[in-house]
Design an enzyme around this catalytic site. Structure first.
Site, PDB file in Angstrom:
ATOM      1  N   ASP A  85       0.007   3.659   0.803  1.00 39.21           N
ATOM      2  CA  ASP A  85       0.930   2.466   0.570  1.00 39.21           C
ATOM      3  C   ASP A  85       2.357   3.011   0.604  1.00 39.21           C
ATOM      4  O   ASP A  85       3.048   2.611  -0.445  1.00 39.21           O
ATOM      5  CB  ASP A  85       0.369   1.656  -0.494  1.00 39.21           C
ATOM      6  CG  ASP A  85       1.017   0.366  -0.634  1.00 39.21           C
ATOM      7  OD1 ASP A  85       1.362  -0.187   0.467  1.00 39.21           O
ATOM      8  OD2 ASP A  85       1.358  -0.397  -1.669  1.00 39.21           O
TER       9      ASP A  85
ATOM     10  N   LYS B 253       5.038  -0.702 -16.343  1.00 37.52           N
ATOM     11  CA  LYS B 253       4.590  -1.593 -15.443  1.00 37.52           C
ATOM     12  C   LYS B 253       3.604  -2.486 -16.240  1.00 37.52           C
ATOM     13  O   LYS B 253       2.476  -1.987 -16.889  1.00 37.52           O
ATOM     14  CB  LYS B 253       3.928  -0.779 -14.341  1.00 37.52           C
ATOM     15  CG  LYS B 253       3.468  -1.795 -13.254  1.00 37.52           C
ATOM     16  CD  LYS B 253       3.344  -1.175 -11.849  1.00 37.52           C
ATOM     17  CE  LYS B 253       2.326  -0.228 -11.696  1.00 37.52           C
ATOM     18  NZ  LYS B 253       2.271   0.433 -10.338  1.00 37.52           N
TER      19      LYS B 253
ATOM     20  N   GLY C  38       1.949  -6.661 -10.240  1.00 34.39           N
ATOM     21  CA  GLY C  38       2.688  -6.437 -11.665  1.00 34.39           C
ATOM     22  C   GLY C  38       4.173  -6.424 -11.469  1.00 34.39           C
ATOM     23  O   GLY C  38       4.705  -6.671 -10.626  1.00 34.39           O
TER      24      GLY C  38
END
Length: 698
Positions: free
Chosen positions: A336, A211, A194
């Protein structure tokens, strides 16, 4: 009223103060300008987007069987994707091969790196995600490739703003001008799944990050995972891999699918904020749940710079501490943590800004991981091989002796330099051959944990090439082992400190010393003190052992002190008896009251006294000069007792100096300290009584 348009912010970082010289432009003008925009992913791979509403809804959660069922009905799209991926990578590798033949690889290095980045962007999110993980390891990737791949973290070509605004309106059910009073005309950052806009909420006036999910990502990722999963099965069979590669891909894919649902990301963000937002110098932005849907997420705006760009070692330490809490305290961790997701705010805090990919680390695995670290650092490779079975890395049928011998060969040199110099990357690299030989497996949960730690070390290396994430994490592990109430960790500590009934004082000393480094104050990061003042050391050890968290270690220390004082009394009695027999004529040689166990207890007692008094340098010379510590020395007890007398003035002086700390302790700890002599006396009487009864009846 149409929303005002914030000037586009730099993509590489969030601005400290957004400029407020807004230009009021109606949205139709945006449509006209943005309608011509087509990003390279849509241009090259847009044919993948052709999923019906029913098919798209069926892929909200990851299911290999459902994905396979969908694309069995679309064989031409599957074939086209295989040809696209194969020819794209084949062409790139072919050109690289020609470069080698023509001996121009060095000259074309940067060009090929840029081409590879372009290829990954065109192929889409699945390949970009893989590259993002690799781009966080500067110790493994050549600089030219690292520079290009790092652009994939938040500088991917954005998709059409026209499409983004349409998505926001459809998802939230309101017009843009009803939602926001201001919004940037272009995205401030664009990533694989995104892109982000800066906006101001009309109702509250709060500046937020909006987002919006990239169109077509779900269909593209589903097909690419299907292909990767098939290839993993082929590779496993052809290469005879022990690890279930398909299970590893399934774990990664499940996490990726959760990341594509922004409602789940919002829940993750709220949980992450609740668990870690209160940690010192950690900032977790709040999520606006009212304006969050599956494809749109609105959260608090963060101002700052990427952590990898500011080279702030203190915040790296904060990140290590936060990761320790994530992995080993709560088991809910950021899977992540690439440089695009970690920021240094302008007030000096570490900010996490993406919560799409999270992992769960179960309690039994957390404890197994802690035990493995303890056994690795203490070179207990036999116990380490058992830990690998507990963690699921080794099958229970593995031959333990052979594994222990192999692990010793792999890790001996790595740990010989000390815990602060152990490289996480080196450990993984050295383990490769052994993993294959003994059929090591990589459990699906473990791949995300390893990736999280490896990425963190990669970020740190960019600031300090000598940084070792395990060396920075171990103090927190030592502190947890010493203070945790878990029966399994208490049992592990007991096993670590005792061997064949003998107390390993050096291991307790190592744990205590390392645990004192478990802090994140800036002064300690800037100035690493090799040795602490004896008064400070004693105060911290005393404070720790008197608290509830230190109760287990306190019990061990009191028991060892009781054994030591008992042995000292016997040694003194031996000494007096020896003197008496030499002065009284016609008497035989004296008989020692001390057993071999008593001699060991006496040595442990002396070591404890020197440790608490902060006389480590004197202790070493004391042992060397007097031959202490040699179990074959028959006069060890007498030597230790008589030699201690020569050191007694200095020892007593140091102990009296540090005992002056007692009035500085809180009243409740002083009360706890006053109860210790009675407990110690009770244990001494118990030992003396047991020994007397034993000698009478045996």
């Amino acid at each position: 009223m149409a929303p005002l348009l914030l000037p586009s912010s730099p993509i590489h970082s969030f601005p400290a103060t957004p400029k407020l010289s807004f230009r009021s432009k109606p949205r139709p003008i945006i449509r006209a300008a943005a309608g011509l925009e087509v990003d390279s992913f849509t241009k090259k791979s847009g044919y993948l987007f052709q999923l019906s509403a029913f098919e798209a809804e069926s892929l909200l959660d990851y299911s290999p069987s459902r994905i396979a069922a969908i694309y069995r009905r679309k064989p031409l799209i599957l074939l086209r994707r295989l040809i696209q991926v194969g020819t794209t990578f084949g062409k790139w590798f072919g050109v690289r091969y020609i470069d080698n033949l023509m001996e121009r690889s060095d000259q074309m290095f940067k060009v090929r790196a840029a081409e590879l980045r372009k290829i990954l962007v065109e192929l889409g999110p699945a390949y970009i995600k893989i590259a993002q993980a690799v781009s966080s390891r500067p110790d493994l990737i050549p600089p030219s490739y690292l520079d290009e791949l790092s652009l994939l973290q938040d500088r991917i070509t954005p998709f059409s703003t026209e499409v983004a605004l349409d998505t926001i309106e459809k998802e939230l059910g309101l017009r843009i001008d009803e939602l926001f009073s201001e919004i940037s005309p272009k995205p401030v950052a664009a990533a694989s799944l995104g892109q982000v806009y800066q906006a101001r909420l009309r109702r509250s006036g709060q500046v937020v990050a909006v987002k919006v999910q990239r169109p077509g990502v779900q269909a593209a990722i589903s097909l690419d995972i299907l292909i990767l999963r098939f290839l993993a099965g082929v590779v496993k069979k052809a290469g005879k891999f022990n690890t279930d590669l398909q299970a590893v891909i399934d774990e990664w894919a499940s996490s990726l699918f959760r990341e594509m649902d922004y409602r789940k990301e919002a829940d993750n963000g709220l949980k992450f904020r609740r668990l870690y937002g209160g940690l010192k110098d950690v900032f977790v932005p709040n999520i606006n749940m009212e304006h969050t849907t599956r494809r749109v997420l609105v959260m608090e705006w963060v101002e700052g710079q990427k952590l990898s760009e500011v080279k702030d070692l203190y915040l790296v330490e904060v990140g290590v501490y936060c990761s320790f809490n994530q992995l080993l305290e709560n088991g809910f961790y950021h899977a992540d943590p690439h440089p695009g997701n970690l920021f240094r705010t302008f007030d000096g805090k570490l900010a996490y800004i993406d919560f799409g990919m999270m992992g769960e680390f179960k309690q039994e695995f957390r404890e197994g991981f802690i035990e493995a670290c303890l056994h690795l650092v203490n070179r207990d490779f036999d116990a380490l091989s058992k830990d690998f079975v507990t963690l699921g890395l080794l099958p229970p049928t593995a031959e333990k002796e052979a594994v222990t011998k192999a692990l010793t060969g792999v890790f001996q040199d790595a740990v010989a330099k000390g815990v602060r110099n152990i490289s996480f990357g080196d450990l993984l690299g050295n383990l490769g051959t052994t993993m294959y030989k003994f059929k090591f497996q990589i459990p699906s949960y473990f791949s995300l944990v390893i990736r999280s730690l490896a990425v963190l070390e990669g970020i740190a290396i960019s600031s300090d090439p000598n940084y070792k994430v395990l060396g920075s994490t171990y103090p927190w592990i030592a502190k947890k082992v010493l203070t945790d109430s878990s029966p399994q960790l208490k049992s592990s500590l007991q096993a670590l400190l005792y061997k064949d009934g003998a107390f390993r004082i050096d291991r307790l000393e190592s744990l205590l010393t390392e645990s004192l480094r478990a802090r994140t104050e800036k002064a300690l990061v800037k100035i690493q003190r090799e040795e602490a003042n004896s008064r400070v050391v004693f105060k911290e050890i005393l404070y720790f052992t008197l608290t509830e968290k230190g109760s287990f270690v306190r019990e061990i220390l009191i028991e060892e002190f009781a054994k030591g004082l008992d042995a000292l009394g016997l040694a003194t009695l031996d000494s007096l008896t020896s003197v008496a027999t030499t002065r009284i004529p016609f008497t035989g040689s004296s008989v020692s009251f001390m057993s071999k166990e008593d001699m060991i207890n006496l040595r442990t007692f002396h070591h404890l006294m020197f440790l608490l008094a902060g006389l480590e340098s004197n202790k070493k010379s004391f042992e060397e000069v007097n031959g202490i510590g040699n179990p074959n020395n028959n006069q060890s007890a007498y030597l230790e007792e008589s030699s201690l007398l020569s050191y007694q003035p200095a020892l007593v002086s140091e102990i009296l100096a540090v005992l002056s700390i007692i009035p500085e302790l809180p009243p409740e700890l002083q009360q706890q300290l006053l109860r210790l002599p009675a407990d110690l006396a009770r244990r001494l009487i118990s030992r003396a009584s047991a020994r007397t009864i034993q000698r009478i009846f045996l």
